[in-house]
Enzyme design. Structure first.
Site, PDB file in Angstrom:
ATOM      1  N   TYR A  24       2.486   1.125   3.443  1.00 13.15           N
ATOM      2  CA  TYR A  24       1.300   1.097   2.578  1.00 13.15           C
ATOM      3  C   TYR A  24       1.176   2.419   1.819  1.00 13.15           C
ATOM      4  O   TYR A  24       0.850   2.432   0.628  1.00 13.15           O
ATOM      5  CB  TYR A  24       0.074   0.846   3.449  1.00 13.15           C
ATOM      6  CG  TYR A  24      -1.151   0.410   2.704  1.00 13.15           C
ATOM      7  CD1 TYR A  24      -1.133  -0.718   1.904  1.00 13.15           C
ATOM      8  CD2 TYR A  24      -2.343   1.118   2.813  1.00 13.15           C
ATOM      9  CE1 TYR A  24      -2.264  -1.127   1.237  1.00 13.15           C
ATOM     10  CE2 TYR A  24      -3.483   0.710   2.161  1.00 13.15           C
ATOM     11  CZ  TYR A  24      -3.441  -0.405   1.365  1.00 13.15           C
ATOM     12  OH  TYR A  24      -4.565  -0.804   0.715  1.00 13.15           O
ATOM     13  N   ARG A  72       1.218   2.990  -2.289  1.00 18.30           N
ATOM     14  CA  ARG A  72       0.171   3.659  -3.056  1.00 18.30           C
ATOM     15  C   ARG A  72       0.637   4.955  -3.689  1.00 18.30           C
ATOM     16  O   ARG A  72      -0.032   5.496  -4.571  1.00 18.30           O
ATOM     17  CB  ARG A  72      -1.028   3.943  -2.144  1.00 18.30           C
ATOM     18  CG  ARG A  72      -1.678   2.679  -1.637  1.00 18.30           C
ATOM     19  CD  ARG A  72      -3.030   2.946  -1.064  1.00 18.30           C
ATOM     20  NE  ARG A  72      -2.958   3.892   0.040  1.00 18.30           N
ATOM     21  CZ  ARG A  72      -3.993   4.188   0.815  1.00 18.30           C
ATOM     22  NH1 ARG A  72      -5.160   3.611   0.606  1.00 18.30           N
ATOM     23  NH2 ARG A  72      -3.873   5.046   1.797  1.00 18.30           N
ATOM     24  N   CYS A  95      -9.897  -0.339  -3.287  1.00 22.88           N
ATOM     25  CA  CYS A  95      -8.629  -0.465  -2.555  1.00 22.88           C
ATOM     26  C   CYS A  95      -7.647   0.637  -2.933  1.00 22.88           C
ATOM     27  O   CYS A  95      -7.113   1.321  -2.080  1.00 22.88           O
ATOM     28  CB  CYS A  95      -8.003  -1.826  -2.811  1.00 22.88           C
ATOM     29  SG  CYS A  95      -8.974  -3.132  -2.097  1.00 22.88           S
ATOM     30  N   HIS A  96      -7.397   0.782  -4.213  1.00 23.23           N
ATOM     31  CA  HIS A  96      -6.363   1.725  -4.616  1.00 23.23           C
ATOM     32  C   HIS A  96      -6.818   2.607  -5.769  1.00 23.23           C
ATOM     33  O   HIS A  96      -6.003   3.185  -6.472  1.00 23.23           O
ATOM     34  CB  HIS A  96      -5.070   0.985  -4.967  1.00 23.23           C
ATOM     35  CG  HIS A  96      -4.622   0.083  -3.867  1.00 23.23           C
ATOM     36  ND1 HIS A  96      -4.934  -1.244  -3.835  1.00 23.23           N
ATOM     37  CD2 HIS A  96      -3.962   0.346  -2.719  1.00 23.23           C
ATOM     38  CE1 HIS A  96      -4.462  -1.774  -2.712  1.00 23.23           C
ATOM     39  NE2 HIS A  96      -3.884  -0.843  -2.027  1.00 23.23           N
ATOM     40  N   GLY A  97      -8.140   2.656  -5.979  1.00 21.42           N
ATOM     41  CA  GLY A  97      -8.696   3.626  -6.913  1.00 21.42           C
ATOM     42  C   GLY A  97      -8.478   3.348  -8.386  1.00 21.42           C
ATOM     43  O   GLY A  97      -8.135   4.257  -9.139  1.00 21.42           O
TER      44      GLY A  97
END
Lengths: 439, 184
Positions: free
Chosen positions: A295, A299, B148-150
């Protein structure tokens, strides 16, 4: 399964069966007389532990499926019913959910063992690739299982992971719809995940049989990485390693059961005890701990498709490892330089896991505002993830290929017995026992 | 490679350049089996696509008078969240004033709403990155922020910062009257 069989049928029935279906012979050659290097340490016990955990997961899973309802309106309540009303349901479910974590804990230790002692090198490439395939199927199975309780984290985790496929150009959209069976993660998705979650453990069991078969063709690697040269280097699997594995299993079960009985939710996310709501995403979506490193890699990349490619690449690179490591020396015991890079790799993997659990914009060192590089502050988890991701791939794609060509390994013992016999503490005994081995 | 000796009686089963009867049976059997495999394979694959009842999900109508200026209502449409936002004049002005060069997925504010209805923004409320539901009013641009991921979206639902590649999607919808929309 390979080599000469020493099985002698003892009773009339065994003789009768042996010429019709030599299953007792197969079992005998596999887990009783199988010649095993005599120097295996406790890092080599995780195979046995994993076989046990797989068995427990299948048994507890089949029981849970007797009470679970794979329907978007009833799934959450049926899990709560298992916890509250079904006899010993709480025990069986906690064994299953913590068992998944224990499965991954053991498989990671098993994999690091293989990486350290060079167990992936010729002639064990197929054995290693089968292991990587098992790991990949485990990830898919664990992900689908995590969706089944239909809590908030189940639901939105499923949304995020299925959307990864959508990043593929052109075919991404139709494939995502196909996976969902609709226009969003919904009842159809839950149903098929349940079906596949029930199927895949049996696929894993089949792969495990191939994995053990391949193991028994090449024989075990060992901490020295030196090939077995003679019968003096081996002991029969039973009783030597049945007992050793048995003890390791006992210790492992203590850890496992301490989670099940004393801290059953420590490894889970409390948000998953909130029923799924498609209209509200939890403030912080995280996968279970065992997928956090991947993960973090996802990201770390600012581009959607790029992140997905790197995340899958992190697993794909494992499959190529037998051909990436150019060193002829298997065990890192005799590769001091490689050992240093290996320990950094283990540390980096843990760092990636930690980053995966943090907010990307969060500060690594609190209160310190550093330089903004490209799109984020240098003192942020996203940059730490990027540095760690770089090392993760460099270890496989640059360090291991280069090191094999440039490093000078330590002298490798001539045989498995040699380092023991030439050890100063055993000189008198060694000199007596094997005078021909003394220089 | 035909190895027939001249004068030898021809072997009807010998492999030759021309398909003989046995080759024909092989080809026919393999072709039939392959056809059957595809024939059963496609239903097995296609059964996972949206079923008839899922496809038949009706469009929905919504009464806009429930949404005050500066507010947003979240509806569920085809299993997904749908944002209906009543924008304030300041929010509209901010969206209109943004130069297209600043946008990763350039689109004018006019293209994001129906003509003459700049205050009404109807968007599919799933982040174009990985499908999370962005939170209302958050982020650096006052539109939405995906936790979640900005990913940051502006007051027009356009992506400004973060990993999402595209603007929030505008569904097919139409005004039935000044206060009523039909989505889908």
């Amino acid at each position: 399964m390979s080599g000469h069989s020493t099985y002698e049928p003892k009773s009339g029935f065994e003789r009768w069966l042996d010429v019709r279906l030599p299953i007792v012979r197969l079992m005998n050659d596999t887990i009783v007389t199988f010649p095993t290097p005599k120097n295996l340490n406790y890092w080599f016990t995780f195979g046995g532990i994993l076989a046990l955990v797989l068995g427990l997961q299948i048994v507890t899973g089949i029981v849970l499926a007797m009470h679970y309802v794979p329907n978007a309106d009833m799934a959450f309540a049926s899990v709560e019913r298992i916890m509250r009303d079904v006899n010993y349901g709480w025990l069986i479910r906690y064994m299953h959910s913590n068992g998944a974590s224990m499965f991954f804990l053991a498989v990671y230790l098993h994999m690091f063992r293989g990486l350290y002692y060079g167990s992936y090198k010729a002639p064990r490439e197929v054995l290693w690739i089968l292991g990587c395939t098992i790991y990949l199927v485990m990830i898919i199975t664990a992900f689908m299982g995590y969706v089944l309780p239909w809590g908030q984290m189940s639901f939105h985790g499923a949304v995020v992971i299925t959307n990864l496929v959508g990043s593929l150009p052109i075919v991404g959209g139709p494939i995502t719809t196909w996976l969902w069976g609709g226009f969003a993660v919904d009842n159809a998705t839950l149903n098929r995940f349940f079906s596949l979650h029930y199927l895949l453990p049996f696929v894993i069991a089949g792969l495990v049989i191939l994995h053990i078969w391949a193991l028994h063709v090449t024989g075990n690697n060992n901490p020295t990485g030196v090939n077995v040269k003679s019968e003096n280097d081996t002991v029969p699997f039973h009783p030597y390693y049945t007992v050793k594995d048995g003890f390791a299993i006992g210790v492992f079960l203590l850890l496992y059961m301490s989670f099940v009985f004393y801290n059953p939710n420590a490894l889970g996310d409390p948000v998953n005890y909130v029923p799924a709501n498609p209209l509200v995403t939890p403030a912080h979506i995280v996968p279970e701990w065992y997928l956090l490193p991947f993960y973090a890699i996802l990201r770390a990349v600012p581009d959607k498709l790029g992140g997905v490619i790197l995340m899958f690449g992190a697993i794909a690179v494992l499959f190529l490892l037998p051909w990436l490591d150019t060193s002829k020396v298997r065990s890192m015991r005799y590769r001091p330089t490689a050992r240093l890079y290996f320990f950094i790799f283990v540390f980096v993997s843990l760092v990636l896991g930690y980053c995966g659990g943090q907010l990307p914009d969060g500060q690594v060192i609190p209160g310190l505002s550093g330089l903004v590089l490209l799109d984020a502050d240098i003192n942020s988890f996203v940059w730490l993830s990027r540095v760690a991701t770089l090392y993760y791939f460099a270890y496989f794609l640059i360090i291991l290929p280069m090191l094999g060509l440039t490093e000078t390994p330590l002298p490798v013992p001539e045989s498995i017995s040699d380092p023991v016999l030439s050890h100063p503490a055993s000189t008198p005994v060694g000199a007596m026992a094997a005078p021909e081995k003394r220089g | 490679m035909a190895s027939t000796v001249v004068g030898e009686s021809p072997d009807p089963h010998a492999p030759g350049e021309d398909p003989n009867r046995r080759d024909f049976i092989h080809i026919a059997v393999v072709a039939a089996a392959a056809g059957a495999a595809v024939g059963i394979g496609w239903p097995l694959v296609n059964q996972m696509n949206p079923a008839g009842d899922t496809l038949a999900l009706a469009s929905i109508e919504f009464d806009l008078s429930k949404v005050a200026a500066g507010q947003q209502v979240v509806l569920k449409w085809r299993g997904k969240p749908l944002f209906v936002r009543n924008r304030t004049p300041a929010e509209i002005a901010k969206a209109v004033a943004t130069p297209l060069g600043d946008l990763p997925d350039p689109q004018t504010d006019d293209a994001r709403h129906k003509p003459g209805k700049p205050e009404w923004l109807v968007l599919i409320g799933t982040c174009t990155h990985l499908g999370c539901v962005p939170t209302f009013g958050g982020g650096d641009y006052g539109g939405w922020f995906c936790p979640c991921h900005g990913s940051h979206y502006d007051t027009s639902g356009r992506i400004r910062k973060g990993p999402a590649p595209k603007n929030l999607e505008v569904p097919t919808y139409a005004f039935l009257s000044d206060t009523k929309v039909k989505i889908g």
